[in-house]
Structure formats: C-alpha cells, structure tokens
Design an enzyme around this catalytic site. Sequence first.
Site, PDB file in Angstrom:
ATOM      1  N   CYS A  69       0.832  -1.234  -0.227  1.00 18.12           N
ATOM      2  CA  CYS A  69      -0.183   0.019  -0.047  1.00 18.12           C
ATOM      3  C   CYS A  69       1.033   1.271   0.069  1.00 18.12           C
ATOM      4  O   CYS A  69       1.652   1.351   0.718  1.00 18.12           O
ATOM      5  CB  CYS A  69      -0.979  -0.137   1.320  1.00 18.12           C
ATOM      6  SG  CYS A  69      -1.747   1.356   1.359  1.00 18.12           S
ATOM      7  N   CYS A  72       1.803   4.489   3.701  1.00 20.73           N
ATOM      8  CA  CYS A  72       2.763   4.494   4.718  1.00 20.73           C
ATOM      9  C   CYS A  72       3.973   4.227   4.357  1.00 20.73           C
ATOM     10  O   CYS A  72       4.369   2.710   4.613  1.00 20.73           O
ATOM     11  CB  CYS A  72       2.073   3.657   5.904  1.00 20.73           C
ATOM     12  SG  CYS A  72       0.598   3.837   6.345  1.00 20.73           S
ATOM     13  N   CYS A 139      -6.810  -0.568   8.154  1.00 22.35           N
ATOM     14  CA  CYS A 139      -5.998   0.513   7.906  1.00 22.35           C
ATOM     15  C   CYS A 139      -5.694   1.270   9.355  1.00 22.35           C
ATOM     16  O   CYS A 139      -6.593   1.977   9.732  1.00 22.35           O
ATOM     17  CB  CYS A 139      -6.834   1.561   7.136  1.00 22.35           C
ATOM     18  SG  CYS A 139      -5.692   3.091   6.982  1.00 22.35           S
ATOM     19  N   GLN A 255      -8.229  19.588   8.297  1.00 23.35           N
ATOM     20  CA  GLN A 255      -6.924  19.039   8.824  1.00 23.35           C
ATOM     21  C   GLN A 255      -7.277  17.425   9.161  1.00 23.35           C
ATOM     22  O   GLN A 255      -7.967  17.279   9.850  1.00 23.35           O
ATOM     23  CB  GLN A 255      -6.266  19.676   9.750  1.00 23.35           C
ATOM     24  CG  GLN A 255      -5.611  21.243   9.546  1.00 23.35           C
ATOM     25  CD  GLN A 255      -4.663  21.019   8.508  1.00 23.35           C
ATOM     26  OE1 GLN A 255      -3.910  19.730   8.356  1.00 23.35           O
ATOM     27  NE2 GLN A 255      -4.200  21.809   8.048  1.00 23.35           N
ATOM     28  N   TYR A 281      -6.939  31.900   2.519  1.00 28.29           N
ATOM     29  CA  TYR A 281      -7.430  30.406   2.397  1.00 28.29           C
ATOM     30  C   TYR A 281      -7.756  29.863   3.536  1.00 28.29           C
ATOM     31  O   TYR A 281      -7.286  28.725   3.926  1.00 28.29           O
ATOM     32  CB  TYR A 281      -5.990  29.751   1.810  1.00 28.29           C
ATOM     33  CG  TYR A 281      -5.432  30.513   0.787  1.00 28.29           C
ATOM     34  CD1 TYR A 281      -5.559  30.218  -0.610  1.00 28.29           C
ATOM     35  CD2 TYR A 281      -4.245  31.219   1.076  1.00 28.29           C
ATOM     36  CE1 TYR A 281      -4.901  31.103  -1.615  1.00 28.29           C
ATOM     37  CE2 TYR A 281      -3.390  31.783  -0.131  1.00 28.29           C
ATOM     38  CZ  TYR A 281      -3.821  31.629  -1.285  1.00 28.29           C
ATOM     39  OH  TYR A 281      -3.211  32.313  -2.126  1.00 28.29           O
ATOM     40  N   ASP A 343      -2.287  29.877   4.080  1.00 28.59           N
ATOM     41  CA  ASP A 343      -2.281  28.476   4.099  1.00 28.59           C
ATOM     42  C   ASP A 343      -2.587  28.039   2.888  1.00 28.59           C
ATOM     43  O   ASP A 343      -3.651  27.386   2.704  1.00 28.59           O
ATOM     44  CB  ASP A 343      -3.069  27.823   5.348  1.00 28.59           C
ATOM     45  CG  ASP A 343      -3.020  26.470   5.454  1.00 28.59           C
ATOM     46  OD1 ASP A 343      -2.134  25.727   4.726  1.00 28.59           O
ATOM     47  OD2 ASP A 343      -3.798  25.911   6.229  1.00 28.59           O
ATOM     48  N   CYS A 369       2.169  22.257   3.828  1.00 29.45           N
ATOM     49  CA  CYS A 369       2.497  21.054   3.684  1.00 29.45           C
ATOM     50  C   CYS A 369       3.458  20.698   2.575  1.00 29.45           C
ATOM     51  O   CYS A 369       3.686  19.398   2.183  1.00 29.45           O
ATOM     52  CB  CYS A 369       1.240  20.084   3.769  1.00 29.45           C
ATOM     53  SG  CYS A 369       0.255  20.173   2.278  1.00 29.45           S
TER      54      CYS A 369
END
Length: 412
Positions: A69, A72, A139, A255, A281, A343, A369
């Site tokens: 997957c 991760c 998950c 978030q 934003y 942001d 991010c």
Amino acid sequence: MEMRGKITKINENGLGVLGNILVPFAYPGDEVEVTETRERFGKIIARDFKLMTPSPLRIPGKCSHFGKCGGCLWQGLRYREQLKLKEEIFKRITGIEAEIKGSPRIWYFRNISNFIITVNGIGFKEFGMPKTVVNIRECPIFSERTPKYLKALKDFLRESNLKPWNWREGDVHYLQVREGKFTGEVMVNIIAHVPLNYREALMEAFNFADSIYWSLKADKKDDPRGFPTLVLGNEVIREKVEGITYLIHPSVFFQTNSYALPLLLKSVEKFCEGSKVLDLYSGIGTLSLYLAKRGFEVTGVEVNGTSVEMAKRSAEINSINATFIQGKAEDAELEGYETLIVDPPRKGLKEFSRRIVKKGPNTLIYVSCNPLRFILDYRNYLSEAYKVDDALLIDMFPHTPHIEAVIKLVRR
C-alpha cells in the site's frame, strides 16, 4: 537493473537511496538486494527488492498491507527516527533548522479516508502503481472500524449490483469516510458516476452513519470528487478541537489529524503579532476560529462558498466573533492588519507573493505541507521584503514523509 548494497540516506520523497536507485520502504542502514526496477519521471525506482540485513532503525509494520500500500512508506521505521528524518529533510529542502512536534497519536489518527472501488479490489493504490489497487482489510492509520466500513460497502454493492470502476467506466468510484475523532460522528460519502437508485440498500448498509451522501461525479478523473446530495441523516458532522466545534461538510477540507491539530493551532498563535489578523485560504475557519477565541480580531477569506458557510455557522454555535468573506485570497485587501496568515494549496502563492511583498503587514505566517513550494515562493518573491524569523514543524502525517510547517516571516 540489479544492485546490492546498504541504504545510505532517505531522499526528499521518503525513498531509500541505493546508488542511483530509489527504494521504497527501505531505511538508512538496511542492506538490500534490488532485483527489479522501473523508470518513473526520470528516476529509477526499485520494483522489487530483498531485505538482506535490516537496519537497527527498522521495526515490524503494524499493518498487514505495509510494503504494498502506498499510504505508509515509513511504517517500518521507529517513530523517533521518522521525526529526525523530517527535520533533516525540511532543512535539506529549505535550509531552515526547525524543531518538530510529534503527533500525540500515531495510530488511528486520520479523520478521513478515500477507498477506491475497482474491479481489481477495494482499498488504496500500490506505491508507484496508479492503476494497481491493494485490496485492503484494515488501515491502522485511519480507523479501527475500517473492516466495518468495507463490509457495509460490499453489502451495498452486492444488493445494488452496481459496477466498480475499471479505469474507463463503472458506476461507483470511491467510498469516502470521515470520522469526528472527538465526537464519534461518522459521515459516509459514495462518489459515483450514476444517480442513486438504490436508496434503501444504501441506508441499510450504512445504518450506523450519522450522515450519508451520494456524490455524482461528472468526469472520469481518478479523484474522490463529485456533487454531493444528502441521502440520510445530518447535513454535517462535528469535530471538537480545543473547545471549538467545527462543522464538516463533504465539500470542504479539514486537517486530517485531529489529535495533532492543537499543536498546529498553538504554533500559529505563538507566531502572531498584534491583534488584527488576516487569514487567507481560511477554509472552514480552522485557524480563524481558534485565534478569535483566543482574543484576536480575525478576518478569514476563502473562495469555497460551502467552507465559508461552515465557518460562519461554526462561529455562531461557538459564540465566536470572527469575520468570514467569500472571495479569492489573491484579491483580498491586505492593508490594516498586523499579521497575515497564508495556508495556500500545494501549488503555493506564486505571483500573489508580489502583492504581499508590496502591501503585506510586518508579520507573515506561512503554513505549508509542501516545503519545496514554500522555499520557491520565499526565494523567488517573499525574500525581497521578508526574512525567516522562526519555524516549527508539526507531524500531522505519521508514517509518511509529509511535513507540515509553520514559518514566521518578518519584514526586513
């Protein structure tokens, strides 16, 4: 191409480096033998490898799908090492030294998940293989209730006889589930290419949900987006963070880590100067509502009308005095504020930075991010008028190389 050797470092995308080969799910100190490679975007990526000698930094993955997957990459890496690597990668990209704050929870922390529904399986895409799906059973970064959600989906598909997506056509494309981690509320959203004709079957399969939506997808893009219609239950679900109740609709962004969100909120507050704050934003008011509750005079600007509606309704139910305006951040009036918060989406500010340079206040807080996009905005535009004063990193995304940064810039 075959190669054997020791992983020397992790690159900016979280992949192990073995000479000129990038190895997913491999960590510094691992001795590996790469047996198959492929080329993607001009890079040589290991398609298959054998772990000959594990690194002392390595631990067993918690998830049975780890290693296939794509969600991760770092699940097999000790958490304290993940944090150290994120600090190193951020410095490598930006040249800025910043302390990272770890997530209070590193398992079952995500409050949203998008399960792709295909003829080859239901779940998440295999790393680097956009048309190969890992048929998942669990998950551990999303929810302990993942098996329950997947069973309900399969029951609905069986009853309705709707066809999964086959990369060209199909009836249903995604199952999106949102959880209020601190309220226990659940929103289910089916993203489909056909209108809903099996209402009773859908309601029966997901009878545990507080809110059920059917989102009609008008295009064939492979993303979990459509035009949502409420089928049953509440229009929104609620999440409660730092004493504030946030209203969440399927058309808005929130978030993804409710447990680490307080760290982000407090970091932004720490960097604010003066009392008058402009939040661009602003989304559903995640930052604005918190800062207004803490005594700042806040104006939020957001282009998404549904997000603005959620922000205003959240302000009302929390008895918080904040102003929210629907409009493009790039068109906002910048004068008259002491702190500007941006942001932006992953593409960054780009040309809008020029206006900020000319008319922005003394303090600019850049939440991102995407460190690479931030440093491009800074070097190409913002550095003309601003300098970096401080920075903090928040680990909103454990077991991945993704980094959330809060950077304080002040006028030169």
